[in-house]
Design a protein around this motif. Structure first.
Motif, PDB file in Angstrom:
ATOM      1  N   UNK A  42       0.775  -1.227   0.000  1.00  0.00           N
ATOM      2  CA  UNK A  42       0.000   0.000   0.000  1.00  0.00           C
ATOM      3  C   UNK A  42       0.806   1.276   0.000  1.00  0.00           C
ATOM      4  N   UNK A  43       2.134   1.153  -0.101  1.00  0.00           N
ATOM      5  CA  UNK A  43       3.000   2.330  -0.086  1.00  0.00           C
ATOM      6  C   UNK A  43       3.840   2.388  -1.350  1.00  0.00           C
ATOM      7  N   UNK A  44       4.402   3.561  -1.594  1.00  0.00           N
ATOM      8  CA  UNK A  44       5.270   3.725  -2.741  1.00  0.00           C
ATOM      9  C   UNK A  44       6.658   3.172  -2.478  1.00  0.00           C
ATOM     10  N   UNK A  45       7.444   3.091  -3.529  1.00  0.00           N
ATOM     11  CA  UNK A  45       8.810   2.581  -3.410  1.00  0.00           C
ATOM     12  C   UNK A  45       9.697   3.686  -2.856  1.00  0.00           C
ATOM     13  N   UNK A  46      10.443   3.393  -1.815  1.00  0.00           N
ATOM     14  CA  UNK A  46      11.302   4.393  -1.186  1.00  0.00           C
ATOM     15  C   UNK A  46      12.759   3.938  -1.168  1.00  0.00           C
ATOM     16  N   UNK A  47      13.643   4.907  -1.289  1.00  0.00           N
ATOM     17  CA  UNK A  47      15.065   4.612  -1.248  1.00  0.00           C
ATOM     18  C   UNK A  47      15.523   4.310   0.156  1.00  0.00           C
ATOM     19  N   UNK A  48      16.384   3.318   0.289  1.00  0.00           N
ATOM     20  CA  UNK A  48      16.928   2.913   1.581  1.00  0.00           C
ATOM     21  C   UNK A  48      18.400   3.294   1.691  1.00  0.00           C
ATOM     22  N   UNK A  49      19.173   2.926   0.676  1.00  0.00           N
ATOM     23  CA  UNK A  49      20.600   3.222   0.672  1.00  0.00           C
ATOM     24  C   UNK A  49      21.106   3.187  -0.762  1.00  0.00           C
ATOM     25  N   UNK A  50      22.139   3.975  -1.052  1.00  0.00           N
ATOM     26  CA  UNK A  50      22.732   3.979  -2.391  1.00  0.00           C
ATOM     27  C   UNK A  50      24.216   4.281  -2.288  1.00  0.00           C
ATOM     28  N   UNK A  51      24.935   3.859  -3.327  1.00  0.00           N
ATOM     29  CA  UNK A  51      26.389   3.991  -3.271  1.00  0.00           C
ATOM     30  C   UNK A  51      26.935   4.135  -4.682  1.00  0.00           C
ATOM     31  N   UNK A  52      27.999   4.929  -4.823  1.00  0.00           N
ATOM     32  CA  UNK A  52      28.685   5.051  -6.106  1.00  0.00           C
ATOM     33  C   UNK A  52      29.588   3.840  -6.282  1.00  0.00           C
ATOM     34  N   UNK A  53      29.452   3.161  -7.398  1.00  0.00           N
ATOM     35  CA  UNK A  53      30.211   1.930  -7.589  1.00  0.00           C
ATOM     36  C   UNK A  53      31.672   2.191  -7.893  1.00  0.00           C
ATOM     37  N   UNK A  54      31.966   3.310  -8.543  1.00  0.00           N
ATOM     38  CA  UNK A  54      33.351   3.574  -8.924  1.00  0.00           C
ATOM     39  C   UNK A  54      34.203   3.979  -7.731  1.00  0.00           C
ATOM     40  N   UNK A  55      33.585   4.650  -6.775  1.00  0.00           N
ATOM     41  CA  UNK A  55      34.355   5.128  -5.629  1.00  0.00           C
ATOM     42  C   UNK A  55      34.059   4.320  -4.359  1.00  0.00           C
TER      43      UNK A  55
END
Length: 124
Positions: A42-55
């Protein structure tokens, strides 16, 4: 396009831990950003964590998971991880891995590649 396969979900009691994995394969252009999103019923998709792959840094976290979740990347294994500690019932959701070759934001629309998700349930 990147193929992403998540694993590691399950059912745990509040206060427990889980480690999610996301194996990336079959890509021609390596993503520069990978992230974990979640969606509760019943909820929208929310960001939890993200990371730059190159660094590998910096890593960004949603306020709701800061200090409890850790995102990491093993480039040698093309695998993204999400270590989740001190889990709460409100963490219950389907967790998705996503990849982008351009922008690295909290907007799910900026991530063209998605896995099918792995379910995390936190309940006593």
């Amino acid at each position: 396009q990147v193929q992403l396969v998540e694993s590691g979900g399950g059912s745990v009691q509040p206060g427990g831990s889980l480690r999610l994995s996301c194996a990336a394969s079959a890509y021609t252009d390596a993503p520069n950003c990978m992230g974990w999103f979640r969606q509760a019923p019943g909820k929208g998709r929310e960001g939890v964590a993200r990371i730059y792959t190159t660094r590998g840094t910096p890593a960004y976290y949603a306020d709701s998971v800061k200090g409890r979740f850790t995102i990491s990347l093993d480039n040698a294994r093309n695998t993204l991880y999400l270590q989740m500690n001190s889990l709460k019932p409100e963490d219950t959701a389907m967790y998705y891995c996503a990849a982008s070759r351009t922008r690295c934001t909290w907007n799910p629309d900026h991530f063209p590649d998605w896995g099918r998700g792995t379910q995390v349930t936190v309940s006593s």
